[in-house]
Design a protein around this motif. Structure first.
Motif, short mmCIF file in Angstrom:
data_model
loop_
_atom_site.label_atom_id
_atom_site.label_comp_id
_atom_site.label_asym_id
_atom_site.label_seq_id
_atom_site.Cartn_x
_atom_site.Cartn_y
_atom_site.Cartn_z
N ARG A 78 0.83 -1.11 -0.05
CA ARG A 78 0.13 0.14 0.17
C ARG A 78 0.95 1.28 0.04
N THR A 79 2.10 1.25 0.69
CA THR A 79 2.87 2.38 0.70
C THR A 79 4.22 2.43 -0.08
N GLN A 80 4.71 1.38 -0.11
CA GLN A 80 6.17 1.28 -0.85
C GLN A 80 7.17 1.75 -0.03
N SER A 81 6.80 1.63 1.32
CA SER A 81 7.75 2.29 2.39
C SER A 81 8.19 1.36 3.54
N THR A 82 9.58 1.20 3.57
CA THR A 82 10.10 0.21 4.52
C THR A 82 9.87 0.70 6.14
N PHE A 83 10.07 2.26 6.05
CA PHE A 83 9.55 2.74 7.55
C PHE A 83 8.13 2.69 7.65
N ALA A 84 7.16 2.53 6.86
CA ALA A 84 5.85 2.28 7.19
C ALA A 84 5.56 0.85 7.77
N VAL A 85 6.46 -0.15 7.13
CA VAL A 85 6.42 -1.44 7.75
C VAL A 85 6.85 -1.49 9.16
N SER A 86 7.93 -0.66 9.43
CA SER A 86 8.45 -0.61 10.76
C SER A 86 7.52 0.11 11.73
N LEU A 87 6.57 0.71 11.38
CA LEU A 87 5.49 1.49 12.25
C LEU A 87 4.75 0.52 12.87
N VAL A 88 4.62 -0.73 12.16
CA VAL A 88 3.85 -1.86 13.07
C VAL A 88 4.52 -1.92 14.46
N ALA A 89 5.86 -2.04 14.49
CA ALA A 89 6.53 -2.29 15.70
C ALA A 89 6.26 -1.18 16.68
N ALA A 90 6.54 0.22 16.15
CA ALA A 90 6.56 1.25 16.99
C ALA A 90 4.98 1.42 17.56
N PHE A 91 3.89 1.05 16.79
CA PHE A 91 2.57 1.46 17.50
C PHE A 91 2.38 0.27 18.33
N ALA A 92 2.84 -1.04 18.24
CA ALA A 92 2.59 -2.21 19.03
C ALA A 92 3.24 -1.95 20.33
N LEU A 93 4.35 -1.34 20.40
CA LEU A 93 5.54 -1.51 21.50
C LEU A 93 5.11 -1.08 22.68
N VAL A 94 4.56 0.11 22.98
CA VAL A 94 3.99 0.33 24.20
C VAL A 94 2.76 -0.48 24.83
N PRO A 95 1.71 -0.87 24.04
CA PRO A 95 0.68 -1.53 24.55
C PRO A 95 1.28 -3.15 24.86
N MET A 96 2.16 -3.43 24.02
CA MET A 96 2.91 -4.82 24.27
C MET A 96 3.55 -5.06 25.75
N VAL A 97 4.39 -3.83 25.90
CA VAL A 97 5.13 -3.74 27.02
C VAL A 97 4.18 -3.66 28.32
N LEU A 98 3.31 -2.90 28.34
CA LEU A 98 2.25 -2.97 29.52
C LEU A 98 1.35 -3.97 29.63
N PHE A 99 0.70 -4.66 28.67
CA PHE A 99 0.06 -5.85 28.81
C PHE A 99 0.62 -7.00 29.10
N GLY A 100 2.01 -7.10 28.50
CA GLY A 100 2.96 -8.32 28.77
C GLY A 100 3.16 -8.22 30.21
N LEU A 101 3.63 -6.99 30.75
CA LEU A 101 3.87 -6.79 32.17
C LEU A 101 2.46 -7.28 32.91
N TYR A 102 1.36 -6.73 32.74
CA TYR A 102 0.08 -6.99 33.66
C TYR A 102 -0.15 -8.47 33.21
N GLY A 103 0.07 -9.04 31.87
CA GLY A 103 -0.29 -10.55 31.78
C GLY A 103 0.35 -11.19 32.76
N GLY A 104 1.61 -11.06 33.13
CA GLY A 104 2.39 -11.66 33.93
C GLY A 104 1.97 -11.81 35.46
N VAL A 105 1.28 -10.49 35.80
CA VAL A 105 0.56 -10.33 37.13
C VAL A 105 -0.85 -11.25 36.94
#
Length: 463
Positions: A78-105
């Motif tokens: 859709r974008t022809q952009s490697t940076f756009a692909v890398s944003l998948v990681a950027a958007f998921a990072l903070v929620p994943m960290v928070l819920f990963g920690l809370y999932g452990g609890v």
């Protein structure tokens, strides 16, 4: 006579984490010779509950890996952009960290089977959402980012609960073997999944690719629903921020586990070139989506082969040193992968997404190095998991597994962003070359400085 619960299965399938019968020497003797080098299957034969969870997770993981690759290809298309692909990681990072920690609890507070089932349900719904969006043929990429973020968060929580359950289902002596079986499972996931993604996207499109994952995900519910009830043993934990802080305090008092986490952070942050694969297939090596699938699968092939021939890994006692060596070798293979990309960039000729223009020598060399990196990472993964599961008390295991899962899944996403930012220079070889060097140096320093890690003894596991 054992009791039975029709909803959860035989109660005596759960092994208390404090009950560790001695190893059966006669069985060990039977494994001598050529067979001794093959993976130890006793976790599957001794624990039907573990076997069901392993089978269900393996099937589901194939579809999940297929979707991860498909989403990257979808966004790049859709974008022809490697940076756009890398944003998948950027958007998921903070929620994943928070819920990963809370999932452990949650895994330390409630029945771990229920935590895993609820999280798996959320992951399944978001996978169905990806399929529905693809069938709608809508153009915006924002819903893709949202759905894959929710999917990643839910999958992280499933992984936390599942890993925290393993030491309750098998004997401590078999934890390395369980880790190797996890490597086989992961190798199959990451080999078959990306390969299927490349073929399906190129032939039937994104909508059918996501839909197939929706069907495969049903296996997760079989693997988890049939587990026994697995409530945490020992000290009771209440969900909340205090429990998260208690887990962090325990990690502060656990130098070996802490050092293994740090090693993995360096490896996964600076040595994960996966977001480069679409651009490598399009403009550097050629082959398009097929090349993306092959490169992604190469990593898993190495991990799979190492796990298949992992029979002797259980005899290693200095597991901390093995983690450090594995990470160092991983970094070296990533450096050489960057060198291959540099040579390909300097080679004459024009490549594109067609198979006719593929730079075959570069593709073969890249695949071999990525396979070697997968084998090295598998060794460090097996021993990291074993050290955590053997040395951490059961009532704290979910929180430490949550921290570990955040490291394992969060590190690559930070790495995706690191690669995406550096890739704007158009020098696709630079991120892996630099990152691999950073990993090699970091591994040498950490193993040298953390003496207890070097001399960690599997016979006397200390966190």
């Amino acid at each position: 006579m054992s009791e039975s619960n029709p909803a959860t299965g035989p109660i005596d399938e759960v092994r208390p984490s404090t009950s560790l019968p001695p190893a059966d020497d006669s069985r060990l003797d039977a494994r001598r010779g050529a067979r001794a080098h093959l993976v130890d299957l006793r976790p599957l034969t001794e624990s039907p509950a573990f076997a069901r969870m392993w089978i269900g997770g393996s099937i589901t993981g194939v579809g999940s890996q297929m979707t991860i690759v498909a989403v990257g290809l979808d966004i790049y298309d859709r974008t022809q952009s490697t940076f756009a692909v890398s944003l998948v990681a950027a958007f998921a990072l903070v929620p994943m960290v928070l819920f990963g920690l809370y999932g452990g609890v949650l895994a330390d507070s409630f029945d771990r089977r229920i935590v895993a089932l609820v999280s798996a349900s959320v992951a399944w719904v978001t996978t169905a959402g990806l399929a529905a969006y693809a069938w709608s043929e809508a153009e915006p990429t924002a819903p893709l980012y949202l759905l894959i973020t929710l999917n990643t968060v839910a999958a992280t929580m499933v992984g936390v609960a599942r890993q925290a359950m393993v030491p309750r289902l098998i004997r401590r002596e078999l934890l390395p073997a369980a880790g190797a079986l996890g490597g086989i499972s992961g190798g199959l996931m990451a080999t078959v999944g990306p390969a299927l993604a490349g073929v399906l996207v190129a032939t039937v499109g994104f909508a059918w690719t996501y839909t197939i994952d929706v069907v495969l995900f049903v296996a997760a519910f079989y693997g988890l629903w049939t587990l026994p009830s697995l409530r945490p043993e020992g000290e009771k934990t209440r969900p909340g921020m205090r429990s998260v802080i208690d887990g962090a305090r325990f990690l502060k008092r656990a130098p070996n586990i802490r050092a293994s986490f740090l090693l993995d952070i360096f490896a996964m942050t600076f040595g994960n070139p996966r977001v480069l694969f679409p651009a490598i297939g399009a403009v550097l090596i050629g082959g398009g989506a097929i090349t993306v699938g092959v490169l992604t699968s190469a990593v898993a092939v190495g991990a799979l082969l190492l796990s298949v021939f992992s029979g002797q890994l259980g005899a290693v006692r200095r597991q901390g040193l093995a983690v450090g060596i594995g990470v160092g070798v991983y970094g070296a293979t990533i450096v050489l992968f960057g060198v291959v990309l540099l040579v390909a960039a300097l080679s004459p000729g024009v490549v594109d997404a067609s198979l006719e223009s593929v730079n075959w020598p570069a593709l073969i060399a890249a695949c071999l190095l990525l396979a070697a990196s997968g084998a090295a990472d598998s060794i460090s993964m097996i021993y990291r998991n074993t050290m955590l599961q053997a040395s951490v008390p059961d009532h704290m295991r979910g929180r430490l597994q949550g921290l570990f899962t955040v490291v394992v899944t969060g590190g690559p996403r930070i790495g995706d962003l690191y690669v995406g930012v550096l890739s704007v220079t158009a020098l696709l070889w630079f991120p892996p070359l630099l990152g691999g060097l950073v990993i090699v140096v970091a591994a040498a320093v950490i193993v040298r400085v953390q003496r207890t890690l070097r001399f960690y003894d599997a016979a006397d596991p200390q966190p």
